[in-house]
Design a protein around this motif. Structure first.
Motif, PDB file in Angstrom:
ATOM      1  N   GLU A 171       1.243  -4.408  -1.666  1.00  0.00           N
ATOM      2  CA  GLU A 171       1.335  -5.823  -1.278  1.00  0.00           C
ATOM      3  C   GLU A 171       1.423  -6.696  -2.535  1.00  0.00           C
ATOM      4  O   GLU A 171       2.198  -7.655  -2.597  1.00  0.00           O
ATOM      5  CB  GLU A 171       0.108  -6.216  -0.430  1.00  0.00           C
TER       6      GLU A 171
ATOM      7  N   SER B 156      -6.769  -8.060   0.778  1.00  0.00           N
ATOM      8  CA  SER B 156      -6.020  -7.063   1.544  1.00  0.00           C
ATOM      9  C   SER B 156      -5.325  -7.713   2.728  1.00  0.00           C
ATOM     10  O   SER B 156      -5.922  -8.531   3.411  1.00  0.00           O
ATOM     11  CB  SER B 156      -6.963  -6.005   2.108  1.00  0.00           C
ATOM     12  N   ARG B 157      -4.092  -7.314   2.975  1.00  0.00           N
ATOM     13  CA  ARG B 157      -3.337  -7.724   4.140  1.00  0.00           C
ATOM     14  C   ARG B 157      -2.999  -9.206   4.174  1.00  0.00           C
ATOM     15  O   ARG B 157      -2.613  -9.736   5.206  1.00  0.00           O
ATOM     16  CB  ARG B 157      -4.064  -7.309   5.424  1.00  0.00           C
TER      17      ARG B 157
ATOM     18  N   ASP C   8      -8.147  -2.292   4.710  1.00  0.00           N
ATOM     19  CA  ASP C   8      -6.724  -2.067   4.965  1.00  0.00           C
ATOM     20  C   ASP C   8      -6.411  -1.714   6.401  1.00  0.00           C
ATOM     21  O   ASP C   8      -5.255  -1.541   6.750  1.00  0.00           O
ATOM     22  CB  ASP C   8      -6.228  -0.926   4.079  1.00  0.00           C
TER      23      ASP C   8
ATOM     24  N   SER D 122      -5.495  -1.885  10.175  1.00  0.00           N
ATOM     25  CA  SER D 122      -4.828  -2.887  10.998  1.00  0.00           C
ATOM     26  C   SER D 122      -5.552  -3.049  12.334  1.00  0.00           C
ATOM     27  O   SER D 122      -5.376  -4.043  13.024  1.00  0.00           O
ATOM     28  CB  SER D 122      -3.354  -2.536  11.205  1.00  0.00           C
TER      29      SER D 122
END
Lengths: 259, 329
Positions: B20, B152-153, B195, B197
């Motif tokens: 990312e 993260s994300r 991480d 989802s």
């Protein structure tokens, strides 16, 4: 064995922290408390004092009122407290805090171990422990959930609680540790501890006392804002049987297209 | 803008936030990926395939086990000669230490948990949550290189181009380790909530099922087994509230919330979690929140999009079966 627990005073986690109309952070009437992560550092320090003998010093940077956080550590069982306070420390960044703490640790006469919580509730960056280790030139043992000292001032073996599992690491003392929850629940201040803390004299050191000038600030805040509010109205899923509810809920989840 | 991306990995397993960061770096121009370790050819190859124009690699036995000190010294030496303007990292326990130490060496600063980055001529400005996400701050790093660790994300992962290559630059490791890694214990399975989802979590309520006729711990074990099955069908991770961790139902590595992990998955399913503020700050940025709880007044429902007032021991297995069918598993 000499252990220094570095602590900070922060708004209570229950506090409704927000940005007020004047652009400043406010937490209303909520009390300032010892950073909850730092209670684990004090607990870890006290456990090592009990296991090996020695003293625990609680060290804090902050305004005069931060003495309350030190008193909490004293009430838990720490032997002494030191506050570093200076108007020139306004807007201090994490590297600056590390340099000030390193100077204070040296003035205290060093230590076998310096313990931190893994981060603070306010800034939450978790940078100060490793930066203090770097400034002192000592090994950094982060995210520690278990400590074993080998020999009076020899080496320390720790279990680090990482995302990938528990890592066993050994280093020579003096060392800097950041402590996590697995160390055990922080003890409550005892009645005797509270009485002792209320009578304690806590020295206040200025930058001049430490023999350093104010660190240059590299990281500074430009503006603060309240996060966008999220209007969530919960839709309750009902049905005759758990299966019917689950089917309806599964439909709803699929329709959101997050999977 | 000279941008470096630090590729964080654990024994060759790359932390997905690294990619990312690489994707974000590419939006500012050409990027160099930094890879440290021992025997990291596969990581180097992946860095090119994710879009790195150059990979600077220090592959040395001295860097075999991550230790903050040699990694920081290696990075500091590289950055003082290579003079990047910006070094991007994913936010992990390792990168917090590494960026903290290296920035101190270089008299610069670190901005952690960043959700937005603006690059100016002589400064980098970022947005990051403070006070557990109750307030957002725009913060400036006025020195170079600016060390920025990304949440993260918060940024999309770039596409992979198989077989893509670029310039490979070898760098020297600084072997100044101050500690020895003695090993890992396998008693706790690896958990990477940051991480994930999908996260399916359990709280105090997982031990509340008198009809099973089991003691508290055994009931909780059963509850978490059901939660684990749902997580597995959804391809997600298992989380726990502080109450569940404190009660010994699940290990600390799984804890979501203030003293655990702050997460932002696409789907968060809270089971038997009442929703103390310390838990809510840790998960309220999830895209879709579903709550299952016996108590209709539980604060968790103030954050949830969908709620079920009921017994998780009945609802969770039924939901597992329903989702299994919908997902064709």
């Amino acid at each position: 064995m000499k252990i220094i627990a570095c602590i900070k005073q922060v708004p209570d986690s229950e506090a409704k922290v927000k940005v007020a109309d004047d652009g400043q952070v406010t937490w209303g009437e909520a009390p300032l408390v010892i950073n909850p992560f730092d209670e684990y550092a004090v607990e870890g320090a006290l456990q090592q004092k009990e296991a090996n003998g020695g003293t625990v010093v609680a060290l804090c940077i902050g305004p005069e009122s931060a003495k309350e956080a030190i008193k909490h550590a004293l009430a838990m069982g720490a032997d002494e407290g030191v506050l570093v306070s200076d108007t020139a420390l306004e807007g201090l960044d994490s590297a600056g805090a590390a340099r000030v703490l390193a100077a204070a640790i040296n003035k205290i006469g060093g230590a076998d171990m310096v313990m931190f919580g893994r981060q603070t509730l306010d800034n939450g960056s978790g940078l100060t422990p490793p930066q203090t280790a770097r400034a002192l030139g000592w090994p950094m043992l982060g995210w520690v959930g278990q400590i074993k000292v080998e020999g009076p001032s020899g080496s320390v073996q720790v279990e680090r609680v990482l995302e990938e599992g528990r890592q066993s690491v050994k280093a020579n003392m003096p060392a800097v540790l950041s402590i996590v929850q697995s160390i055990g629940e922080p003890r409550y201040p005892s009645f005797m501890g509270i009485r002792k803390a209320s009578k304690a004299t806590i020295p206040v050191w200025s930058l001049a006392d430490l023999g350093i000038s104010a660190p240059t600030t590299v990281v500074s805040r430009a503006e603060i804002s309240n996060p966008p509010t999220r209007e969530t109205v919960c839709e309750f899923i009902t049905g005759e049987t758990p299966e019917a509810i689950a089917e309806a809920l599964a439909e709803k989840i699929m329709a959101e297209k997050v999977l | 803008m000279k941008t470096w991306i630090y590729i964080d990995h654990f024994k060759g397993e790359v932390q997905p936030g690294s990619w990312e960061a690489l994707g974000l770096g590419k939006t500012f121009g050409a990027v160099s990926a930094i890879v440290f370790g021992s025997g990291v050819d596969a990581v180097v190859k992946a860095a090119f395939e994710y879009g790195a124009d150059e990979v600077i690699v220090a592959d040395d036995a001295a860097l075999a086990d991550y230790r903050a000190e040699p990694y920081a010294s290696t990075l500091s030496a590289l950055a003082s000669s290579g003079t990047p303007d910006l070094i991007l990292f994913p936010t992990t326990a390792r990168t917090r230490e590494l960026s903290a130490m290296s920035s101190l060496d270089l008299n610069s600063g670190v901005l952690t948990d960043v959700t937005a980055v603006e690059v100016g001529a002589d400064k980098v400005t970022v947005t990051r949550p403070i006070y557990e996400g109750k307030v957002l701050e725009k913060t400036v790093c006025s020195a170079k290189p600016a060390f920025v660790t990304l949440r993260s994300r918060a940024f999309p992962k770039p596409a992979v181009t198989a077989g893509r290559t670029g310039t490979l630059t070898k760098a020297e490791a600084k072997a100044d380790a101050k500690s020895t890694v003695e090993g890992y214990s396998a008693t706790e399975a690896a958990v990477n909530l940051g991480d994930a989802s999908v996260i399916v979590s359990g709280g105090r309520g997982v031990s509340n099922n008198p009809s099973l006729g089991l003691d508290e711990k055994a009931t909780a074990q059963k509850g978490f087994d059901l939660i684990g099955e749902l997580a597995s069908v959804l391809g997600g991770a298992v989380g726990g509230s502080r109450a569940a961790v404190d009660a010994g139902y699940i290990t600390y590595a799984h804890q979501v919330g203030q003293t655990g992990k702050v997460v932002a998955p696409d789907l968060y399913i809270a089971n038997g979690i009442s929703g103390a503020i310390q838990h809510l700050v840790g998960m309220r940025n999830a895209k879709l929140i579903v709550a299952i709880n016996k108590d209709a007044e539980a604060p968790i429902f103030t954050q949830a999009r969908f709620g079920v007032v009921g017994d998780l021991f009945a609802i969770v297995p039924a939901l597992t079966a329903a989702m299994k069918k919908k997902l064709g598993k």
